[in-house]
Structure formats: C-alpha cells, structure tokens
Motif scaffolding. Structure first.
Motif, PDB file in Angstrom:
ATOM      1  N   PHE A  57       0.972  -1.200  -0.023  1.00  0.00           N
ATOM      2  CA  PHE A  57       0.170   0.013  -0.070  1.00  0.00           C
ATOM      3  C   PHE A  57       0.887   1.137  -0.032  1.00  0.00           C
ATOM      4  CE2 PHE A  57      -2.421   3.476   1.566  1.00  0.00           C
ATOM      5  CZ  PHE A  57      -3.945   3.392   0.958  1.00  0.00           C
ATOM      6  N   ASP A  58       2.019   1.410   0.911  1.00  0.00           N
ATOM      7  CA  ASP A  58       2.784   2.633   0.659  1.00  0.00           C
ATOM      8  C   ASP A  58       3.377   2.572  -0.453  1.00  0.00           C
ATOM      9  OD1 ASP A  58       2.185   3.007   3.572  1.00  0.00           O
ATOM     10  OD2 ASP A  58       3.747   2.315   4.289  1.00  0.00           O
ATOM     11  N   GLU A  59       3.863   1.791  -0.891  1.00  0.00           N
ATOM     12  CA  GLU A  59       4.585   1.779  -2.318  1.00  0.00           C
ATOM     13  C   GLU A  59       3.661   2.119  -3.289  1.00  0.00           C
ATOM     14  OE1 GLU A  59       6.186  -2.083  -3.139  1.00  0.00           O
ATOM     15  OE2 GLU A  59       7.733  -1.958  -1.790  1.00  0.00           O
ATOM     16  N   MET A  60       2.243   1.858  -3.457  1.00  0.00           N
ATOM     17  CA  MET A  60       1.223   2.331  -4.254  1.00  0.00           C
ATOM     18  C   MET A  60       0.940   3.794  -3.944  1.00  0.00           C
ATOM     19  SD  MET A  60       0.428   0.110  -6.605  1.00  0.00           S
ATOM     20  CE  MET A  60      -0.850   1.080  -7.119  1.00  0.00           C
ATOM     21  N   TRP A  61       0.873   4.021  -2.645  1.00  0.00           N
ATOM     22  CA  TRP A  61       0.466   5.576  -2.224  1.00  0.00           C
ATOM     23  C   TRP A  61       1.747   6.368  -2.586  1.00  0.00           C
ATOM     24  CZ3 TRP A  61      -3.711   7.532  -0.043  1.00  0.00           C
ATOM     25  CH2 TRP A  61      -3.765   8.839   0.551  1.00  0.00           C
ATOM     26  N   ASN A  62       2.799   6.068  -2.585  1.00  0.00           N
ATOM     27  CA  ASN A  62       3.911   6.844  -2.814  1.00  0.00           C
ATOM     28  C   ASN A  62       4.497   6.951  -4.465  1.00  0.00           C
ATOM     29  OD1 ASN A  62       4.315   8.176  -0.263  1.00  0.00           O
ATOM     30  ND2 ASN A  62       5.021   6.226   0.363  1.00  0.00           N
ATOM     31  N   SER A  63       3.735   5.909  -5.231  1.00  0.00           N
ATOM     32  CA  SER A  63       4.171   5.718  -6.587  1.00  0.00           C
ATOM     33  C   SER A  63       3.768   7.088  -7.459  1.00  0.00           C
ATOM     34  CB  SER A  63       3.532   4.683  -7.274  1.00  0.00           C
ATOM     35  OG  SER A  63       2.430   4.758  -7.828  1.00  0.00           O
ATOM     36  N   ASP A  64       4.590   7.238  -8.707  1.00  0.00           N
ATOM     37  CA  ASP A  64       4.340   8.109  -9.466  1.00  0.00           C
ATOM     38  C   ASP A  64       2.741   8.104 -10.301  1.00  0.00           C
ATOM     39  OD1 ASP A  64       6.713   9.456  -9.249  1.00  0.00           O
ATOM     40  OD2 ASP A  64       7.573   8.428 -11.029  1.00  0.00           O
ATOM     41  N   ASN A  65       2.144   6.880 -10.212  1.00  0.00           N
ATOM     42  CA  ASN A  65       0.949   6.613 -10.855  1.00  0.00           C
ATOM     43  C   ASN A  65      -0.173   7.036  -9.773  1.00  0.00           C
ATOM     44  OD1 ASN A  65       1.711   5.457 -13.270  1.00  0.00           O
ATOM     45  ND2 ASN A  65       2.424   3.759 -12.077  1.00  0.00           N
ATOM     46  N   CYS A  66       0.086   7.313  -8.770  1.00  0.00           N
ATOM     47  CA  CYS A  66      -1.100   7.604  -7.581  1.00  0.00           C
ATOM     48  C   CYS A  66      -0.722   8.975  -7.292  1.00  0.00           C
ATOM     49  CB  CYS A  66      -0.551   6.717  -6.303  1.00  0.00           C
ATOM     50  SG  CYS A  66      -1.913   6.765  -5.026  1.00  0.00           S
ATOM     51  N   LYS A  67      -1.782   9.808  -7.706  1.00  0.00           N
ATOM     52  CA  LYS A  67      -1.894  11.325  -7.749  1.00  0.00           C
ATOM     53  C   LYS A  67      -2.799  11.733  -6.857  1.00  0.00           C
ATOM     54  CE  LYS A  67       0.127  11.141 -11.863  1.00  0.00           C
ATOM     55  NZ  LYS A  67       1.491  11.440 -11.905  1.00  0.00           N
ATOM     56  N   SER A  68      -2.141  12.979  -6.110  1.00  0.00           N
ATOM     57  CA  SER A  68      -3.067  13.490  -4.912  1.00  0.00           C
ATOM     58  C   SER A  68      -3.921  14.625  -5.343  1.00  0.00           C
ATOM     59  CB  SER A  68      -2.190  14.074  -3.814  1.00  0.00           C
ATOM     60  OG  SER A  68      -1.106  14.803  -4.379  1.00  0.00           O
ATOM     61  N   GLU A  69      -3.610  15.296  -6.802  1.00  0.00           N
ATOM     62  CA  GLU A  69      -4.406  16.126  -7.445  1.00  0.00           C
ATOM     63  C   GLU A  69      -4.935  15.714  -8.889  1.00  0.00           C
ATOM     64  OE1 GLU A  69      -1.754  19.464  -7.396  1.00  0.00           O
ATOM     65  OE2 GLU A  69      -3.085  20.460  -5.667  1.00  0.00           O
ATOM     66  N   VAL A  70      -6.148  16.229  -9.430  1.00  0.00           N
ATOM     67  CA  VAL A  70      -6.346  15.970 -10.639  1.00  0.00           C
ATOM     68  C   VAL A  70      -7.024  17.166 -11.079  1.00  0.00           C
ATOM     69  CG1 VAL A  70      -6.976  13.533 -10.304  1.00  0.00           C
ATOM     70  CG2 VAL A  70      -8.819  15.433  -9.891  1.00  0.00           C
ATOM     71  N   ARG A  71      -7.327  17.359 -12.565  1.00  0.00           N
ATOM     72  CA  ARG A  71      -7.935  18.335 -13.068  1.00  0.00           C
ATOM     73  C   ARG A  71      -9.445  18.575 -12.583  1.00  0.00           C
ATOM     74  NH1 ARG A  71      -4.373  21.214 -15.515  1.00  0.00           N
ATOM     75  NH2 ARG A  71      -2.611  19.848 -16.447  1.00  0.00           N
ATOM     76  N   LYS A  72      -9.860  19.755 -12.380  1.00  0.00           N
ATOM     77  CA  LYS A  72     -10.976  19.880 -12.061  1.00  0.00           C
ATOM     78  C   LYS A  72     -11.948  19.468 -12.999  1.00  0.00           C
ATOM     79  CE  LYS A  72     -14.129  23.517  -9.920  1.00  0.00           C
ATOM     80  NZ  LYS A  72     -14.199  24.912  -9.745  1.00  0.00           N
ATOM     81  N   ASP A  73     -11.759  19.717 -14.490  1.00  0.00           N
ATOM     82  CA  ASP A  73     -12.387  19.160 -15.244  1.00  0.00           C
ATOM     83  C   ASP A  73     -11.714  18.018 -16.053  1.00  0.00           C
ATOM     84  OD1 ASP A  73     -13.849  18.498 -17.850  1.00  0.00           O
ATOM     85  OD2 ASP A  73     -14.163  20.553 -18.242  1.00  0.00           O
TER      86      ASP A  73
END
Length: 188
Positions: A139-155
């Motif tokens: 889980f920690d590896e997924m959470w910190n991976s480049d594929n797991c984003k904390s932001e996305v485009r509003k649209d």
C-alpha cells in the motif's frame, strides 16, 4: 466504489484515526461524465425511493471524505483492480488487521445488501506478521508511486483546467450529481 461504500466507512469509522484511500478514476471514462459519475457512485438502478436513499448516503459519504483525517489519492495511468483493506491498531500492533480479496467498496461487495448476487472471496488476517507487513508495504509503495496522484484536473476533459485535490474532486462530483437541488424544469 459507490457512495454506499463510502457511507459505510463514514458510519463505521471514527474521526480519531487516519484513513488513506486509493480510489479508481471514474470521470471522463465515458462520453457523459455525469452519467459515469452517477452509475459508478451509486451502483444502483434509479427510482424515486432509491434516489431519496441515495441522497442520504451521498451526504454521509461527502461528509466522510471532507474529514481532516481522510486522505484520498487516485490511480491515473493504470487499471488497479486490487482490493486490500488495512487497519493499523496504533495501541497494539498485534491487533492490526487486513482484508484482501474480491470485494469492492460497494454495498454489494461489502455484503450490506441482503440477497445480493455477489459472490466474493476475501481473506482476513490479524496480527503483526510478515503478510501484514507485506500488505502495508504494498500500500505504501502504491501511495507513493508516480501513478498515484493527490491532485487531478477539476474538469478531466479540459487539459487546461486547474488542479484540485482528489478528495475535493470526489466531493464535488457527489455534490454536483447526487446532492444537486433540482428545479422542476431540471426534472421535466
């Protein structure tokens, strides 16, 4: 996931612990993002009674996501089908637990709907053994991976739209599709 699954988390889990969720991308996957949002957030057929129930579930789900102790990220570039629910017991590590298997974070997947046709297989475990450590590390590896984003485009369909936190994106989606106040003209 569905709003009902998030509602269940909101009702079952208190505000004293921290919750980290990795969710799947849901908007922009079909031609009509609002249709996608309603289909995936609700997981149900619609009728007047179901919509009223869904509105209550959506309110609790949005409140859960809006908690300070809830963090949400999203997998953007890959299909992630894994389901693992990991619970840290900070007071006693030997009461840590996890559940891994086929259950989605939905009412049917969690067994909340009596008579649901889902057939799920999950493996629960308690303790602080190597399997728990492996699940936590994954889980920690997924959470910190480049594929797991904390932001996305509003649209998601506009490459120039502002970036917003994933958590806010899902709250907005719930508010705009399931908690929207409809006028008689909208309904007609």
């Amino acid at each position: 996931f569905t709003v009902g699954g998030l509602r269940w988390l909101g009702e079952k889990f208190d505000e004293t612990n921290t919750y980290r969720l990795i969710l799947a991308k849901i908007a922009g996957e079909k031609e009509n993002p609002n249709s996608t949002a309603i289909d995936l957030l609700s997981g149900e057929d619609f009728g007047v009674r179901k919509m009223l129930e869904l509105k209550g579930a959506a309110k609790v789900a949005a409140e859960f996501l809006n908690r300070e102790n809830v963090e949400v990220r999203i997998i953007t570039d890959h299909f992630c089908h894994a389901k693992s629910y990991i619970f840290n017991n900070h007071a006693d590590q030997f009461h840590n637990s996890y559940l891994t298997g086929s259950s989605n974070l939905t009412e049917k997947g969690l067994g909340m709907i009596e008579g649901a046709s889902n057939i799920e297989l999950n493996v629960p475990a308690v303790g602080y053994d190597s399997m728990w450590k492996n699940h936590h590390q994954w889980f920690d590896e997924m959470w910190n991976s480049d594929n797991c984003k904390s932001e996305v485009r509003k649209d998601p369909d506009d490459a120039n739209s502002e970036m917003i936190p994933v958590k806010q994106y899902f709250i907005n989606l719930i508010n705009q599709t399931l908690l929207k106040k409809f006028t008689p003209e909208d309904i007609y």
